[in-house]
Enzyme design. Structure first.
Site, mmCIF file in Angstrom:
data_model
loop_
_atom_site.group_PDB
_atom_site.id
_atom_site.type_symbol
_atom_site.label_atom_id
_atom_site.label_comp_id
_atom_site.label_asym_id
_atom_site.label_seq_id
_atom_site.Cartn_x
_atom_site.Cartn_y
_atom_site.Cartn_z
ATOM 1 C CG HIS A 21 20.452 31.708 5.141
ATOM 2 N ND1 HIS A 21 19.086 30.838 4.716
ATOM 3 C CD2 HIS A 21 20.718 32.307 4.354
ATOM 4 C CE1 HIS A 21 18.980 31.526 3.280
ATOM 5 N NE2 HIS A 21 20.228 32.315 3.375
ATOM 6 C CG HIS A 32 20.587 24.639 7.501
ATOM 7 N ND1 HIS A 32 19.476 25.190 6.917
ATOM 8 C CD2 HIS A 32 20.707 23.335 7.235
ATOM 9 C CE1 HIS A 32 18.849 24.008 6.229
ATOM 10 N NE2 HIS A 32 19.670 23.053 6.531
ATOM 11 C CE1 TYR A 64 13.607 26.823 7.754
ATOM 12 C CE2 TYR A 64 13.201 25.488 5.784
ATOM 13 C CZ TYR A 64 13.231 26.770 6.324
ATOM 14 O OH TYR A 64 13.304 27.910 5.988
ATOM 15 C CD GLN A 82 8.435 30.354 12.005
ATOM 16 O OE1 GLN A 82 8.503 31.021 13.127
ATOM 17 N NE2 GLN A 82 8.981 30.528 10.952
ATOM 18 C CG ASP A 83 6.633 22.362 11.652
ATOM 19 O OD1 ASP A 83 7.173 22.489 12.673
ATOM 20 O OD2 ASP A 83 5.744 21.495 11.605
ATOM 21 C CG ASN A 84 9.702 27.755 8.539
ATOM 22 O OD1 ASN A 84 8.691 28.415 8.843
ATOM 23 N ND2 ASN A 84 10.816 28.041 9.207
ATOM 24 C CD GLU A 142 6.006 7.898 16.378
ATOM 25 O OE1 GLU A 142 6.930 8.246 16.650
ATOM 26 O OE2 GLU A 142 5.099 7.213 16.806
ATOM 27 C CE LYS A 195 18.722 36.409 3.113
ATOM 28 N NZ LYS A 195 17.768 35.995 4.210
ATOM 29 C CG ASP A 196 21.382 33.218 0.238
ATOM 30 O OD1 ASP A 196 21.259 33.533 1.336
ATOM 31 O OD2 ASP A 196 20.721 32.003 0.119
ATOM 32 C CE LYS A 218 17.134 27.336 10.441
ATOM 33 N NZ LYS A 218 17.875 27.547 9.306
ATOM 34 N NE ARG A 244 15.159 27.729 -1.366
ATOM 35 C CZ ARG A 244 14.283 28.788 -1.563
ATOM 36 N NH1 ARG A 244 14.535 29.757 -1.294
ATOM 37 N NH2 ARG A 244 13.381 28.669 -2.590
ATOM 38 N NE ARG A 278 -1.531 -1.648 3.695
ATOM 39 C CZ ARG A 278 -1.702 -1.063 5.153
ATOM 40 N NH1 ARG A 278 -2.795 -0.652 5.406
ATOM 41 N NH2 ARG A 278 -0.607 -1.526 5.901
#
Length: 193
Positions: free
Chosen positions: A61, A118, A131, A46-48, A28, A168-169, A71, A58, A23
């Protein structure tokens, strides 16, 4: 969940137990109880989620104190090279990094503690990246070091001519010019004292 140590203390790979059959699969993706038993006490707030195409890089940071974040990162679609760089002044692994491929196939997650920069590079056609953070995003606390800093020795697995970075990066400092706001011998988790 199996916790796999890396070469840098505190950065760990989380490998869930995946139950598969005809299936599909089930696992988890996070258990507060198990994480605190095996890794550390934490309170995620917070979840992003981001979606990116091949070649997007990216990072690297972080958020400056008192808004610094830990994170747990994972890739739910596609695959990315995920990187954590130790930027804690006085750390025996200062400037060193951990790089791990995470993907929808391997279901691996990486825990990145406070005091690390990161970033990630997208290795598949597209990638959906999620994250969990233990502090809210604070734009005034944004910080970064250059994702293209060759002194870090990171093999991003993306040809430079194919790399896609935000404006920015492209403006972050090299590590040699960077004055880190993190000290190795300072408790970055005072709320759990």
């Amino acid at each position: 969940m199996e916790v796999i140590k890396t070469d840098i203390e505190g950065v760990v790979i989380l490998e869930p137990r995946v139950f598969s059959d005809a299936r599909g699969y089930f696992f988890e993706s996070f258990s507060q109880r198990e994480f605190e038993e095996k890794v550390r006490k934490i309170n995620f707030v917070q979840d992003n989620e981001s979606m990116s195409s091949y070649g997007v890089m990216r990072g690297l940071h972080f958020q400056r104190p008192p808004y610094t974040q830990s994170k747990i990162v994972r890739c739910v679609k596609g695959r990315v090279l995920d990187v954590a760089v130790d930027i804690r002044k006085g750390s025996p692994t200062y400037g060193k990094h951990v790089a791990v491929e995470i993907s929808e196939e391997n279901h691996r997650q990486i825990f990145i503690p406070r005091g690390f920069a990161h970033g990630f590079a997208v290795l598949s056609e597209t990638a959906v990246f999620q994250y969990k953070c233990d502090n809210f995003y604070a734009p005034q606390a944004d910080g970064g070091i250059s994702i293209m800093d060759r002194s870090l020795g990171i093999d991003w697995q993306i040809p430079l001519e194919k790399a896609i970075l935000s404006e920015k990066d492209t403006k972050h400092e090299l590590l040699k010019d960077f004055d880190s706001p993190f000290d190795y011998d300072v408790n970055l988790y005072p709320e759990f004292e």
